[in-house]
Design a protein around this motif. Sequence first.
Motif, PDB file in Angstrom:
ATOM      1  N   PRO A   1       5.449  39.439 -15.351  1.00  0.00           N
ATOM      2  CA  PRO A   1       5.689  40.860 -15.675  1.00  0.00           C
ATOM      3  C   PRO A   1       5.325  41.818 -14.540  1.00  0.00           C
ATOM      4  CG  PRO A   1       4.458  39.752 -17.438  1.00  0.00           C
ATOM      5  CD  PRO A   1       4.442  38.839 -16.255  1.00  0.00           C
ATOM      6  N   ILE A   2       4.681  41.325 -13.485  1.00  0.00           N
ATOM      7  CA  ILE A   2       4.305  42.188 -12.351  1.00  0.00           C
ATOM      8  C   ILE A   2       5.509  42.293 -11.421  1.00  0.00           C
ATOM      9  CG2 ILE A   2       2.658  42.556 -10.479  1.00  0.00           C
ATOM     10  CD1 ILE A   2       0.712  40.769 -11.989  1.00  0.00           C
ATOM     11  N   LYS A   3       6.287  43.342 -11.564  1.00  0.00           N
ATOM     12  CA  LYS A   3       7.614  43.445 -10.953  1.00  0.00           C
ATOM     13  C   LYS A   3       7.668  44.325  -9.702  1.00  0.00           C
ATOM     14  CE  LYS A   3       9.758  40.893 -14.002  1.00  0.00           C
ATOM     15  NZ  LYS A   3      10.356  39.589 -13.619  1.00  0.00           N
ATOM     16  N   TYR A   4       6.571  44.456  -8.989  1.00  0.00           N
ATOM     17  CA  TYR A   4       6.570  45.297  -7.796  1.00  0.00           C
ATOM     18  C   TYR A   4       6.910  44.459  -6.570  1.00  0.00           C
ATOM     19  CZ  TYR A   4       4.114  48.232 -11.090  1.00  0.00           C
ATOM     20  OH  TYR A   4       3.783  48.956 -12.204  1.00  0.00           O
ATOM     21  N   VAL A   5       7.772  45.007  -5.712  1.00  0.00           N
ATOM     22  CA  VAL A   5       8.142  44.318  -4.473  1.00  0.00           C
ATOM     23  C   VAL A   5       7.602  45.121  -3.300  1.00  0.00           C
ATOM     24  CG1 VAL A   5      10.018  43.465  -3.034  1.00  0.00           C
ATOM     25  CG2 VAL A   5      10.186  43.302  -5.515  1.00  0.00           C
TER      26      VAL A   5
ATOM     27  N   ARG B   1      -0.177  53.626 -12.523  1.00  0.00           N
ATOM     28  CA  ARG B   1      -0.286  54.676 -13.539  1.00  0.00           C
ATOM     29  C   ARG B   1      -0.651  56.020 -12.912  1.00  0.00           C
ATOM     30  NH1 ARG B   1      -5.842  53.805 -17.023  1.00  0.00           N
ATOM     31  NH2 ARG B   1      -7.210  53.108 -15.335  1.00  0.00           N
ATOM     32  N   TYR B   2      -1.429  55.994 -11.838  1.00  0.00           N
ATOM     33  CA  TYR B   2      -1.775  57.237 -11.161  1.00  0.00           C
ATOM     34  C   TYR B   2      -0.629  57.717 -10.275  1.00  0.00           C
ATOM     35  CZ  TYR B   2      -6.444  55.941 -12.750  1.00  0.00           C
ATOM     36  OH  TYR B   2      -7.512  55.588 -13.523  1.00  0.00           O
ATOM     37  N   VAL B   3       0.067  56.779  -9.654  1.00  0.00           N
ATOM     38  CA  VAL B   3       1.236  57.148  -8.848  1.00  0.00           C
ATOM     39  C   VAL B   3       2.287  57.808  -9.737  1.00  0.00           C
ATOM     40  CG1 VAL B   3       3.148  56.238  -7.465  1.00  0.00           C
ATOM     41  CG2 VAL B   3       0.827  55.368  -7.119  1.00  0.00           C
ATOM     42  N   LYS B   4       2.471  57.275 -10.940  1.00  0.00           N
ATOM     43  CA  LYS B   4       3.444  57.841 -11.878  1.00  0.00           C
ATOM     44  C   LYS B   4       3.075  59.274 -12.233  1.00  0.00           C
ATOM     45  CE  LYS B   4       5.444  57.096 -16.467  1.00  0.00           C
ATOM     46  NZ  LYS B   4       5.437  56.252 -17.691  1.00  0.00           N
ATOM     47  N   GLN B   5       1.782  59.568 -12.389  1.00  0.00           N
ATOM     48  CA  GLN B   5       1.357  60.926 -12.710  1.00  0.00           C
ATOM     49  C   GLN B   5       1.588  61.878 -11.541  1.00  0.00           C
ATOM     50  OE1 GLN B   5      -2.471  61.290 -14.954  1.00  0.00           O
ATOM     51  NE2 GLN B   5      -2.469  59.058 -14.913  1.00  0.00           N
ATOM     52  N   VAL B   6       1.561  61.350 -10.323  1.00  0.00           N
ATOM     53  CA  VAL B   6       1.822  62.180  -9.148  1.00  0.00           C
ATOM     54  C   VAL B   6       3.313  62.447  -9.000  1.00  0.00           C
ATOM     55  CG1 VAL B   6       1.740  62.259  -6.626  1.00  0.00           C
ATOM     56  CG2 VAL B   6      -0.241  61.438  -7.917  1.00  0.00           C
ATOM     57  N   THR B   7       4.128  61.398  -9.121  1.00  0.00           N
ATOM     58  CA  THR B   7       5.566  61.518  -8.848  1.00  0.00           C
ATOM     59  C   THR B   7       6.368  61.949 -10.071  1.00  0.00           C
ATOM     60  OG1 THR B   7       5.978  59.183  -9.357  1.00  0.00           O
ATOM     61  CG2 THR B   7       5.387  59.743  -7.085  1.00  0.00           C
ATOM     62  N   GLY B   8       5.853  61.688 -11.274  1.00  0.00           N
ATOM     63  CA  GLY B   8       6.572  62.049 -12.484  1.00  0.00           C
ATOM     64  C   GLY B   8       7.520  60.989 -13.003  1.00  0.00           C
ATOM     65  N   ASP B   9       7.648  59.875 -12.296  1.00  0.00           N
ATOM     66  CA  ASP B   9       8.514  58.794 -12.758  1.00  0.00           C
ATOM     67  C   ASP B   9       8.027  57.478 -12.169  1.00  0.00           C
ATOM     68  OD1 ASP B   9       9.614  58.443 -10.078  1.00  0.00           O
ATOM     69  OD2 ASP B   9      10.839  60.212 -10.472  1.00  0.00           O
ATOM     70  N   GLU B  10       8.756  56.402 -12.440  1.00  0.00           N
ATOM     71  CA  GLU B  10       8.387  55.085 -11.932  1.00  0.00           C
ATOM     72  C   GLU B  10       9.460  54.512 -11.008  1.00  0.00           C
ATOM     73  OE1 GLU B  10       5.820  52.326 -14.217  1.00  0.00           O
ATOM     74  OE2 GLU B  10       6.681  53.335 -15.956  1.00  0.00           O
TER      75      GLU B  10
ATOM     76  N   ALA C   1       7.966  49.129  -3.731  1.00  0.00           N
ATOM     77  CA  ALA C   1       6.674  49.709  -3.348  1.00  0.00           C
ATOM     78  C   ALA C   1       6.731  50.069  -1.871  1.00  0.00           C
ATOM     79  CB  ALA C   1       5.542  48.720  -3.623  1.00  0.00           C
ATOM     80  N   ILE C   2       6.484  51.333  -1.550  1.00  0.00           N
ATOM     81  CA  ILE C   2       6.659  51.874  -0.204  1.00  0.00           C
ATOM     82  C   ILE C   2       5.322  52.403   0.303  1.00  0.00           C
ATOM     83  CG2 ILE C   2       8.030  53.500   1.183  1.00  0.00           C
ATOM     84  CD1 ILE C   2      10.105  53.472  -1.036  1.00  0.00           C
ATOM     85  N   ASP C   3       5.207  52.578   1.605  1.00  0.00           N
ATOM     86  CA  ASP C   3       3.948  52.980   2.238  1.00  0.00           C
ATOM     87  C   ASP C   3       3.415  54.294   1.661  1.00  0.00           C
ATOM     88  OD1 ASP C   3       1.808  52.776   3.918  1.00  0.00           O
ATOM     89  OD2 ASP C   3       2.928  53.097   5.770  1.00  0.00           O
ATOM     90  N   ALA C   4       2.103  54.493   1.794  1.00  0.00           N
ATOM     91  CA  ALA C   4       1.382  55.594   1.140  1.00  0.00           C
ATOM     92  C   ALA C   4       1.930  56.994   1.437  1.00  0.00           C
ATOM     93  CB  ALA C   4      -0.102  55.525   1.509  1.00  0.00           C
ATOM     94  N   PRO C   5       2.437  57.306   2.652  1.00  0.00           N
ATOM     95  CA  PRO C   5       2.952  58.661   2.881  1.00  0.00           C
ATOM     96  C   PRO C   5       4.076  59.077   1.944  1.00  0.00           C
ATOM     97  CG  PRO C   5       2.602  57.557   4.972  1.00  0.00           C
ATOM     98  CD  PRO C   5       2.384  56.520   3.903  1.00  0.00           C
TER      99      PRO C   5
END
Length: 420
Positions: free
Chosen positions: A117-121, A169-178, A304-308
Amino acid sequence: MTDHIESLAKGLIGEPAIFLGLVACMGLLLARVRLMRVLSGTIKVMVGVVLLQLGASAAGVALSNLAVLVQDRFQVIGYIPHNEAVTALVQINYGREVAITVVVGVIVHLLIARFTPIKYVFLSGHHVLFMAAVGVAVVLPAQIGWWQYLLCGSVLGVSMSLSPALIQRYVKQVTGDEKVAVAHFNSVGYFLAGCLSTALFKSPKRKYLFPNIVRKLEPLMQDHLVVICAFSFLLFFTAAFFSVGTGSNDLFAGQPFFIFAVVQSLWFTAGMYSILIGVRMMVAEIVPAYEGVSAKWIKGSIPAIDAPVLFPFAPLAAIVGFLVSFGIGVLTMFAMMTLQYTIIIPGIIPHFFSSGTVGVIAFRLRGAKALFFVCAVHGLLLSLLPLLLVPYLADLGYTRTTFADTDLQLIGILLGWLIQ
């Protein structure tokens, strides 16, 4: 065979523009769009990555000059956390081993994304090299046999999968989506930022305001370019003013220190602007292109992309986060000097990119108070963790450098402890 693997790792994984360009191209081809759309999307992704790299390079040059001013002013000798420098040293000593570790790690990571279920690339190639270098530098000197590649590669692959998942979950709160995740091996620091912000601070009524002292400047502060330039000028001006008469005068190249500060702040601001533009261009193309990859190969996966990638959501918070974290790093350095302990000289680049991202997360979650507190804690963390990692890198020699980000440090410390 190993020569070909090493060449592949350096040429493909080590070149983010080519790597992400190929991902975009494959995704658009799988989505069966027109050929011109494939060509356009691929080129825009690669140009976006290059813009990000150019911006990082320009900002990095200015920040490196700042580091020289600090070191020359205080005559400090110690360890500087710098991922690129220590990874280069590891590759000089163990180039083939790093390449094999990268290949094994990528295979493990893709299998996790395909069958769990961990679907991040994880699409941040240079951080893949950093984590591979940590494992190799710590494990190989123990000479534990052929399965050291499996150990290092498995640790790399699992880290590539868990790192984005930990903070999504925190990235989603920053960007507003997944639509995107963050691929940057400072996820423990980002997770800590999210936890501390939500646990210790309430959501302010006007969530994104800074304290009263700057509220009168709020209309001006809407122009991020002006604010970044002003903040960076104050930083360089202060450092240059106190460095007049030291060995740093050669750095001024005959210019008055005031002019030097202006030029360096402009370089830094131009670098930040290039980063923001490059991120927007890259994300605008990579997300729709990646839908083709997700639909055909790894259903439901998230790039999944670099932090900037988070900087455009609060550019000013990124700058303030860097300044707070770096200030704590300098104070910690002085404390180490007073105690005559091993000195960790604050690395400008990790404090900028990692603590800048921490600042964005804290600011978007709980506002300015959370930003100042969390970035101070993170700056202390970046200053203390290297002390625990340095002994496990002894085989590299007297390098005066070490790894910078929390995940790299913690994985290195854990592997070193287990091996010993």
